[in-house]
Design a protein around this motif. Structure first.
Motif, PDB file in Angstrom:
ATOM      1  N   GLN A 153       0.688  -1.251   0.237  1.00 36.04           N
ATOM      2  CA  GLN A 153       0.380   0.273  -0.037  1.00 36.04           C
ATOM      3  C   GLN A 153       0.922   1.489   0.206  1.00 36.04           C
ATOM      4  OE1 GLN A 153      -3.156  -0.187  -0.315  1.00 36.04           O
ATOM      5  NE2 GLN A 153      -4.140   1.641   0.323  1.00 36.04           N
ATOM      6  N   ALA A 154       2.059   1.028   1.283  1.00 34.44           N
ATOM      7  CA  ALA A 154       3.212   2.464   0.403  1.00 34.44           C
ATOM      8  C   ALA A 154       3.454   2.696  -0.771  1.00 34.44           C
ATOM      9  CB  ALA A 154       3.960   2.026   2.270  1.00 34.44           C
ATOM     10  N   GLU A 155       3.434   1.854  -1.485  1.00 31.81           N
ATOM     11  CA  GLU A 155       4.502   2.146  -2.512  1.00 31.81           C
ATOM     12  C   GLU A 155       3.696   2.309  -4.000  1.00 31.81           C
ATOM     13  OE1 GLU A 155       8.330  -0.511  -1.825  1.00 31.81           O
ATOM     14  OE2 GLU A 155       6.930  -1.563  -3.308  1.00 31.81           O
ATOM     15  N   ARG A 156       2.351   1.717  -3.543  1.00 33.19           N
ATOM     16  CA  ARG A 156       1.266   1.786  -4.263  1.00 33.19           C
ATOM     17  C   ARG A 156       0.881   3.161  -5.566  1.00 33.19           C
ATOM     18  NH1 ARG A 156      -4.978   0.671  -3.486  1.00 33.19           N
ATOM     19  NH2 ARG A 156      -5.946   0.835  -5.916  1.00 33.19           N
ATOM     20  N   SER A 213     -10.620   9.076  -6.190  1.00 29.58           N
ATOM     21  CA  SER A 213     -10.900   9.902  -7.411  1.00 29.58           C
ATOM     22  C   SER A 213     -11.986  10.272  -7.998  1.00 29.58           C
ATOM     23  CB  SER A 213     -11.201   7.837  -8.232  1.00 29.58           C
ATOM     24  OG  SER A 213     -12.258   7.014  -7.739  1.00 29.58           O
ATOM     25  N   THR A 214     -12.628  10.377  -7.017  1.00 28.68           N
ATOM     26  CA  THR A 214     -14.437  11.380  -6.920  1.00 28.68           C
ATOM     27  C   THR A 214     -13.069  13.090  -6.751  1.00 28.68           C
ATOM     28  OG1 THR A 214     -16.029   9.554  -5.481  1.00 28.68           O
ATOM     29  CG2 THR A 214     -15.968  12.086  -5.859  1.00 28.68           C
ATOM     30  N   ILE A 215     -12.178  12.843  -6.101  1.00 25.68           N
ATOM     31  CA  ILE A 215     -11.241  14.247  -6.915  1.00 25.68           C
ATOM     32  C   ILE A 215     -10.647  14.000  -7.659  1.00 25.68           C
ATOM     33  CG2 ILE A 215      -9.243  15.660  -5.699  1.00 25.68           C
ATOM     34  CD1 ILE A 215     -12.097  15.415  -4.025  1.00 25.68           C
ATOM     35  N   ARG A 216      -9.625  13.241  -7.787  1.00 20.43           N
ATOM     36  CA  ARG A 216      -8.917  13.290  -9.001  1.00 20.43           C
ATOM     37  C   ARG A 216      -9.613  13.391 -10.285  1.00 20.43           C
ATOM     38  NH1 ARG A 216      -7.426   9.753 -12.947  1.00 20.43           N
ATOM     39  NH2 ARG A 216      -9.206   7.616 -11.258  1.00 20.43           N
ATOM     40  N   SER A 255      -7.177   6.055  -3.051  1.00 19.46           N
ATOM     41  CA  SER A 255      -7.031   6.096  -2.594  1.00 19.46           C
ATOM     42  C   SER A 255      -8.249   6.320  -1.428  1.00 19.46           C
ATOM     43  CB  SER A 255      -6.076   7.603  -2.400  1.00 19.46           C
ATOM     44  OG  SER A 255      -6.574   8.201  -3.055  1.00 19.46           O
ATOM     45  N   ARG A 256      -6.691   5.719   0.085  1.00 18.14           N
ATOM     46  CA  ARG A 256      -7.881   5.739   1.202  1.00 18.14           C
ATOM     47  C   ARG A 256      -7.508   6.948   1.677  1.00 18.14           C
ATOM     48  NH1 ARG A 256      -7.447  -0.630   1.618  1.00 18.14           N
ATOM     49  NH2 ARG A 256      -5.478   0.252   3.026  1.00 18.14           N
ATOM     50  N   TYR A 257      -8.310   7.177   3.459  1.00 19.03           N
ATOM     51  CA  TYR A 257      -7.910   7.924   4.737  1.00 19.03           C
ATOM     52  C   TYR A 257      -6.173   7.209   4.780  1.00 19.03           C
ATOM     53  CZ  TYR A 257     -11.504  11.250   5.513  1.00 19.03           C
ATOM     54  OH  TYR A 257     -12.727  12.019   5.164  1.00 19.03           O
ATOM     55  N   ASP A 258      -5.616   6.136   5.093  1.00 19.03           N
ATOM     56  CA  ASP A 258      -4.762   5.944   5.158  1.00 19.03           C
ATOM     57  C   ASP A 258      -3.710   6.195   4.079  1.00 19.03           C
ATOM     58  OD1 ASP A 258      -6.073   4.054   4.349  1.00 19.03           O
ATOM     59  OD2 ASP A 258      -4.424   2.867   4.681  1.00 19.03           O
ATOM     60  N   GLY A 313     -13.276   7.854   1.807  1.00 19.68           N
ATOM     61  CA  GLY A 313     -13.925   6.675   3.006  1.00 19.68           C
ATOM     62  C   GLY A 313     -14.412   6.394   2.486  1.00 19.68           C
ATOM     63  N   ASP A 314     -15.087   6.423   1.336  1.00 23.36           N
ATOM     64  CA  ASP A 314     -15.574   5.108   0.862  1.00 23.36           C
ATOM     65  C   ASP A 314     -14.911   3.803  -0.189  1.00 23.36           C
ATOM     66  OD1 ASP A 314     -15.141   6.085  -2.073  1.00 23.36           O
ATOM     67  OD2 ASP A 314     -17.143   6.695  -2.687  1.00 23.36           O
ATOM     68  N   ASN A 315     -13.827   3.883  -0.628  1.00 27.36           N
ATOM     69  CA  ASN A 315     -12.722   3.048  -0.922  1.00 27.36           C
ATOM     70  C   ASN A 315     -12.410   2.335   0.986  1.00 27.36           C
ATOM     71  OD1 ASN A 315     -12.413   3.671  -4.131  1.00 27.36           O
ATOM     72  ND2 ASN A 315     -10.810   4.668  -3.250  1.00 27.36           N
TER      73      ASN A 315
END
Length: 258
Positions: free
Chosen positions: A54-57, A85-88, A109-112, A135-137
């Motif tokens: 997840q860190a390298e994704r 993606s909603t922002i992207r 992406s997610r909050y984490d 949040g939804d992801n």
């Protein structure tokens, strides 16, 4: 004698035949391992591609952000959008041309992820106003509402520590056609996010349900593209109308005096 010789010859032939049959049976029983069982001759399975952490994704997306920051080193104190993606996919420069907004959305992406990469993505920009959507992801990845809220709290703490003057606008997780089955978790998460923002005088939570649901209480299909998850132009138009009054208060544009 001739009869005896013939009998002996027949007896000998029978013995040879018997020995051959027994030998063949022993050979079958004691046969060497087949190719499948013999590790020396078994065809090796193709090597598995290591899973990207997840860190390298997001290395490619983050590198693009770094390059853009290098090309525009003085862009600080402005309006920044960040999240999934909603922002992207949001054409924010068309929605808010007077603000010259910066898009830092990275799809999926997610909050984490925001917690992990905030220093790299947001610190160089020092935004005056930061609009966040995620949040939804997170919920789709089987995170509980509690986990999503905890990750948001970590992100919120980072912003308040590293960007103390930045005002935050949190867009609530949208109700979508595709993820309508998750609506209860989405609403619980939104409720907790709103409470956290309510305790911070520099944070604002905006409920997106108010412009996404029809009279039947269901997501309006026309607000989404074919996948039922990402928004159509009409969906973004509604979000822009929803967000604009808050921006006019939190980040007013200084129009030159005639």
């Amino acid at each position: 004698m001739p009869g005896r010789t013939c009998w002996l010859m027949l007896l000998g032939a029978s013995a040879v035949l018997w020995h051959a049959v027994v030998f063949d049976q022993v050979e079958v029983i004691a046969a060497p391992p087949t190719v499948i069982d013999n590790p020396a001759t078994t065809t090796a399975a193709p090597p598995q591609t290591a899973a990207v952490s997840q860190a390298e994704r997001w290395n490619k997306e983050l590198a693009a952000f770094d390059k853009e920051n290098t090309m525009h080193p003085q862009r600080t104190g402005g309006l920044v959008f960040c999240g999934s993606s909603t922002i992207r996919l949001w054409k924010i420069k068309d929605s808010f041309p007077e603000y010259s907004p910066i898009n830092r959305g990275f799809g999926g992406s997610r909050y984490d992820d925001l917690v992990r990469h905030a220093e790299r993505i947001l610190k160089p920009l020092q935004p005056a106003v930061l609009v966040i959507y995620s949040g939804d992801n997170d919920i789709a990845a089987k995170q509980s509402s509690e986990e999503v809220v905890q990750n948001f709290e970590k992100f919120h703490t980072w912003v308040r520590t590293e960007l103390p003057e930045t005002k935050i606008i949190v867009l609530g997780i949208k109700p979508s056609v595709k993820r309508w089955g998750m609506i209860e978790s989405i609403r619980e998460t939104n409720s907790q996010l709103a409470k956290i923002c309510g305790k911070d005088p520099q944070a604002t939570f905006i409920d997106t349900e108010t412009v996404m649901l029809g009279a039947d209480g269901q997501p309006i299909p026309e607000l989404f593209v074919a996948d039922g998850l990402h928004m159509s132009e009409e969906g973004y138009r509604r979000w822009a109308q929803l967000l604009r009054p808050y921006l006019e208060i939190l980040h007013p544009v200084n129009h030159p005096t005639p």
